[in-house]
Structures are given as C-alpha cells and as structure tokens.
Write an enzyme that holds these catalytic residues in place. Structure first.
Site, PDB file in Angstrom:
ATOM      1  N   CYS A   1     -13.321 -56.126  30.033  1.00 39.18           N
ATOM      2  CA  CYS A   1     -12.981 -55.043  28.612  1.00 39.18           C
ATOM      3  C   CYS A   1     -12.082 -54.213  28.835  1.00 39.18           C
ATOM      4  O   CYS A   1     -12.081 -52.948  28.107  1.00 39.18           O
ATOM      5  CB  CYS A   1     -14.454 -54.457  27.956  1.00 39.18           C
TER       6      CYS A   1
ATOM      7  N   ASP B   1     -15.633 -40.514  27.908  1.00 41.38           N
ATOM      8  CA  ASP B   1     -16.342 -41.860  27.939  1.00 41.38           C
ATOM      9  C   ASP B   1     -17.323 -41.587  29.220  1.00 41.38           C
ATOM     10  O   ASP B   1     -16.745 -42.140  30.323  1.00 41.38           O
ATOM     11  CB  ASP B   1     -15.832 -42.932  27.630  1.00 41.38           C
TER      12      ASP B   1
ATOM     13  N   LYS C   1     -27.101 -48.668  31.404  1.00 43.37           N
ATOM     14  CA  LYS C   1     -26.200 -48.564  32.536  1.00 43.37           C
ATOM     15  C   LYS C   1     -26.829 -47.298  33.409  1.00 43.37           C
ATOM     16  O   LYS C   1     -26.325 -46.881  34.470  1.00 43.37           O
ATOM     17  CB  LYS C   1     -24.674 -48.132  32.215  1.00 43.37           C
TER      18      LYS C   1
ATOM     19  N   GLN D   1     -19.826 -45.023  33.031  1.00 36.28           N
ATOM     20  CA  GLN D   1     -19.807 -45.314  34.142  1.00 36.28           C
ATOM     21  C   GLN D   1     -20.112 -44.045  35.329  1.00 36.28           C
ATOM     22  O   GLN D   1     -19.954 -44.288  36.383  1.00 36.28           O
ATOM     23  CB  GLN D   1     -18.715 -45.930  34.626  1.00 36.28           C
TER      24      GLN D   1
ATOM     25  N   HIS E   1     -11.864 -48.584  28.566  1.00 37.65           N
ATOM     26  CA  HIS E   1     -12.685 -49.910  28.282  1.00 37.65           C
ATOM     27  C   HIS E   1     -12.249 -50.027  26.606  1.00 37.65           C
ATOM     28  O   HIS E   1     -11.950 -49.148  26.021  1.00 37.65           O
ATOM     29  CB  HIS E   1     -14.263 -49.295  28.276  1.00 37.65           C
TER      30      HIS E   1
HETATM   31  N1  PLP Z   1     -17.067 -47.367  28.455  1.00 38.07           N
HETATM   32  C1  PLP Z   1     -17.091 -47.987  29.462  1.00 38.07           C
HETATM   33  C2  PLP Z   1     -16.432 -47.044  30.710  1.00 38.07           C
HETATM   34  C3  PLP Z   1     -18.076 -49.070  29.863  1.00 38.07           C
HETATM   35  O1  PLP Z   1     -17.931 -49.499  31.185  1.00 38.07           O
HETATM   36  C4  PLP Z   1     -18.392 -49.575  29.062  1.00 38.07           C
HETATM   37  C5  PLP Z   1     -19.477 -50.842  29.298  1.00 38.07           C
HETATM   38  O2  PLP Z   1     -19.169 -51.728  30.235  1.00 38.07           O
HETATM   39  C6  PLP Z   1     -18.637 -49.178  27.622  1.00 38.07           C
HETATM   40  C7  PLP Z   1     -17.875 -48.196  27.324  1.00 38.07           C
HETATM   41  C8  PLP Z   1     -19.288 -49.783  26.613  1.00 38.07           C
HETATM   42  O3  PLP Z   1     -20.735 -49.556  26.608  1.00 38.07           O
HETATM   43  P1  PLP Z   1     -21.966 -50.374  25.854  1.00 38.07           P
HETATM   44  O4  PLP Z   1     -21.636 -51.900  25.771  1.00 38.07           O
HETATM   45  O5  PLP Z   1     -22.902 -50.023  26.511  1.00 38.07           O
HETATM   46  O6  PLP Z   1     -21.724 -49.677  24.615  1.00 38.07           O
END
Ligand code: PLP
Length: 427
Positions: A382, A218, A244, A221, A141
């Site tokens: 993203c 990270d 999430k 998900q 992401h």
């Molecule tokens: N990393 C992953 C794999 C994500 O799917 C997301 C959000 O969709 C993020 C990071 C960023 O999360 P946040 O916008 O809640 O900080």
C-alpha cells in the site's frame, strides 16, 4: 525524555519489571505461534500487516462476551454499567499509554485508516481552501494519501510531497522548503511500513509549529515497537490500529488535542454523538462522543486495553531493544545472501526488512517461503508511490515483533536460499 524520533525513554513510560528480556516466555503467550503450517512450525514474520494476539487479549474478549456484553452509555441496567465502565477504562488506558492529557482526547475508531479519514473529512473540510496545501511524504501508506487526495480534489487544494533519499530517510531540507503560507497540515508517518524508517518526528513537528502548522502522525507502525508520548512530541493528531499492537481488528485510535477536536464538526451522524435532535437541528455531544456515532466496537476497545496492559508488562522499551538487536542480526544475514538487495537502510529503523532478489518476483518468493511455514508479505505494501521512487513494482517484506527470535530469522534465510534454488532451477 524524548528523542528526535519520538521515542519516549524509560523514565516516563513503562511499568514492567527489571527482569531480563525473555523472548521465549513472550512467545509462549501467543497460542498461534505454537501451531504448524503446511506441516512446518509457523514462522510469523508478517507483523507489519497484523500482529498475533496474546492469550491475555483472547481471554479478555471471551470474558467480555461471556459475562459482560451489553450496549454502553445509555443503559440503566447492571450489565450496561459494567460494559460502559470497561469501555471507558480502555479509553483511559490508551490515554495513559500515549501520555495524552485527558481521555476526551482519545477517539475510538475502526483503525488508522478511519482515524485519518476522520481528520481529513472534519478538520480538513473546515480548514483547507482552494489554493491551500497539505504536506505528505513519498513513504506514506495509501491510507495517509488517498483521504487527502479526495479532500484536495474537492477543495482545489494541492498535495506537496517530501522526497526520500536512497537510504529511505526523508530529505528534511526539502520538507522545510515545502512549508509555506498555504500549508494547512502536515501528515507524515511516524514509521514507514515498507522501509522501517523511523522519521525524526520531533524535528518535523518543530519546523511545522514554527509556522503555526498542525501535524498529524500516522503511528500504525510505531506503537508496537517503541513507547510513544504525544505530549512530549506535541503532535496535534496521532493515529494507530489496535490489530498492529497485539489487539483486535476493527478498533483503532485517533488522538487529537482537545482544542482542535472541540473546534471540529462530527465526521458521522448517528446515535451517541448527539445531545438532542429535532428535525430542524441537532446539538452535538461532548468530546470524545461527538466522534463516536453508533454502537462502537465495545469488545474491540476492551481487547485493545488488554493488549496495552500486555505490552506494558513486557516493556516496550525492552521489546524495542530486543527487536533492534534482531534487526541487526537479520540485516547481516540477509546481506550475505547473493543477489539480495535490502530496500531501506535508514539510521533509525524498526524491524522491517524489505528486499528484492535478482530476477525473482517477490510474490513467487513469498509463495515458496510459505511452503516452509514462513509467513512474510510480498507486494507494494500500500505504498505504490514509494515503490515507484525505488524503481521496483514490489518487495518481499519480513517484519519483526517482540516475540520473534533468531531461529525465526535463520528459518527465513534458509527458506530464501531454497526459494532461490527452486525459482532459478531451469524448467
Ligand atoms: N498506515 C500505515 C503506516 C500502515 O502500515 C497501515 C497498515 O498497514 C495503515 C496506515 C492502515 O492501517 P489499517 O488498515 O489498520 O487502518
């Protein structure tokens, strides 16, 4: 027990009952799922973007603001003590949820994005020098790319990128070759938000640790779809977002091994992160407060604690089994749609179905689906480098959660057929 994909098994995790998984009962816990959208029952399949909130979380937030609201930690009055206890109890819940050794290893942040920025700015600034390397993967992401890019630009360091095979799995042989004497950190997603791939994080961590390299996962998900055990994984940092995981927005978690967090400098300066301040210098507070400058999202943390209680009552291992069965059902149904191609067919996947339809733009598909109350996401999610890897500008993405059922999938497929008909109709 822990698998290669970092999925903790039943014995070391859940507190749920042995009753059969009842998706309809779970649905009833989420008030928004009974509303209509554009005159149609809502079919919510945008869970990778954010999950809906159960009544237990909504009620806890209301209760906090109705009868417990106060600022925390330095208060001498009753309400401040109540709010502080609730906030710190939420931290302890996160600690148990992730199987961290102690609550000091749990830092509350705004979300995954802030957690990764914290590590890049604090750990990264201290440890990455000119000529060093940070390893990411193609499927990251933007939140797990840009903070490292900024750091590398500032330091004259380099990003090295693990490639992805056509099925959406990381190419581990290439990863192994990238690990070298200049590698200062590996930052990899546990689960891909665009493909659903569950990465073999045990193996990824083992290979990095074999060379003394720390690993950040990270988990944005992952946490709502499988039990996670940071101790068994032995990851150095783990990040996730409350929203999430059926919790509020604006709250998230950075887990870090205490020894690493201890050696890091604060990310932001302000109240609560200090022990004493003069104009000459400041002495920093203990973990985890050193990283929590300013008044935190108190209600958010307490709401996240309620969300954790909720998923533990359901049982994340059982939710994962349900989502897996539903993913299988949905994959079969979608593959039967003429002109539809799924992007991402890894052997280990969560309930993410990214797809493209011949000759149709995903945004148009998403808009037509919305007319039938079916909420999906269309775009690059993203993950622009990943879209480029697969040669598409965007995909349509349906993503499942513990409250989705076969009727949701059937409604999705009906709406896709309708979109094909509407969008292909000659004008
Ligand atoms: N990393 C992953 C794999 C994500 O799917 C997301 C959000 O969709 C993020 C990071 C960023 O999360 P946040 O916008 O809640 O900080």
């Amino acid at each position: 027990m822990e698998t290669d994909w970092g999925i903790a098994t039943k014995e070391n995790n859940m507190v749920h009952s042995a009753a059969a998984y009842d998706v309809e009962r779970n649905r009833a816990d989420f008030p928004v799922l009974s509303r209509k959208v554009r005159g149609k029952p809502l079919v919510y399949l945008d869970n990778a973007a954010t999950t809906q909130k159960p009544k237990a979380v909504i009620d806890r937030l209301t209760e906090y603001y109705t009868s417990e609201n106060a600022n925390i930690h330095r208060g001498v009055h009753y309400l401040s003590e109540v709010a502080t206890a609730a906030y710190e109890e939420a931290r302890a819940k996160v600690q148990r949820f992730l199987h961290a050794v102690k609550p000091q290893e749990i830092v509350f942040v705004r979300g995954t994005t802030e957690a990764i920025n914290l590590v890049a700015n604090s750990y990264g600034r201290l440890n990455v020098e000119e000529g060093d390397e940070v390893i990411l993967s193609v499927m990251e992401h933007h939140s797990n790319i840009v903070p490292w890019q900024i750091l590398c630009q500032e330091k004259g360091a380099q990003l090295r990128v693990v490639p992805v095979a056509d099925d959406g799995e990381l190419i581990l042989e290439a990863y192994e070759k990238l690990l070298g004497p200049r590698t200062k950190l590996v930052a990899i997603t546990h689960v891909s938000n665009a493909l659903g791939t569950i990465n073999p994080v045990r193996e990824i961590i083992g290979l990095a640790h074999g060379k003394g390299i720390p690993v950040l996962l990270d988990g944005a998900q992952a946490v709502a779809h499988m039990p996670v055990d940071v101790l068994a994984l032995d990851c150095d940092f783990y990040s996730f977002s409350g929203h999430k995981l059926f919790g509020p927005t604006g709250i998230g978690v950075l887990y870090g091994k205490a020894a690493l967090l201890d050696a890091m400098l604060p990310y932001q300066g302000g109240g609560d992160m200090i022990r004493s301040v003069s104009f000459e210098k400041a002495a920093y507070n203990d973990l985890p407060f050193k990283f929590e400058a300013g008044t935190p999202n108190i209600a958010g943390a307490i709401g996240l604690g309620a969300a954790i209680d909720y998923v533990q009552r359901i049982g994340l291992d059982r939710a994962a089994a349900h989502e897996h069965e539903l993913l299988h059902y949905a994959t079969t149904k979608l593959c039967a749609v003429q002109g539809l191609q799924l992007v991402g067919s890894a052997r280990q996947k969560t309930g993410i179905l990214s797809f493209v339809l011949d000759g149709l733009h995903p945004h148009d598909v998403g808009t037509v689906l919305d007319m039938d109350g079916v909420a999906i996401r269309a775009g690059h999610h993203c993950t622009m480098p990943l879209m480029e890897r697969f040669g598409v500008p965007a995909t349509a993405r349906a993503s499942l959660a513990l409250y989705n059922n076969r009727e949701d999938v059937d409604a999705l497929v009906r709406a896709i057929h309708k979109a094909i008909e509407v969008l292909r109709r000659p004008t």
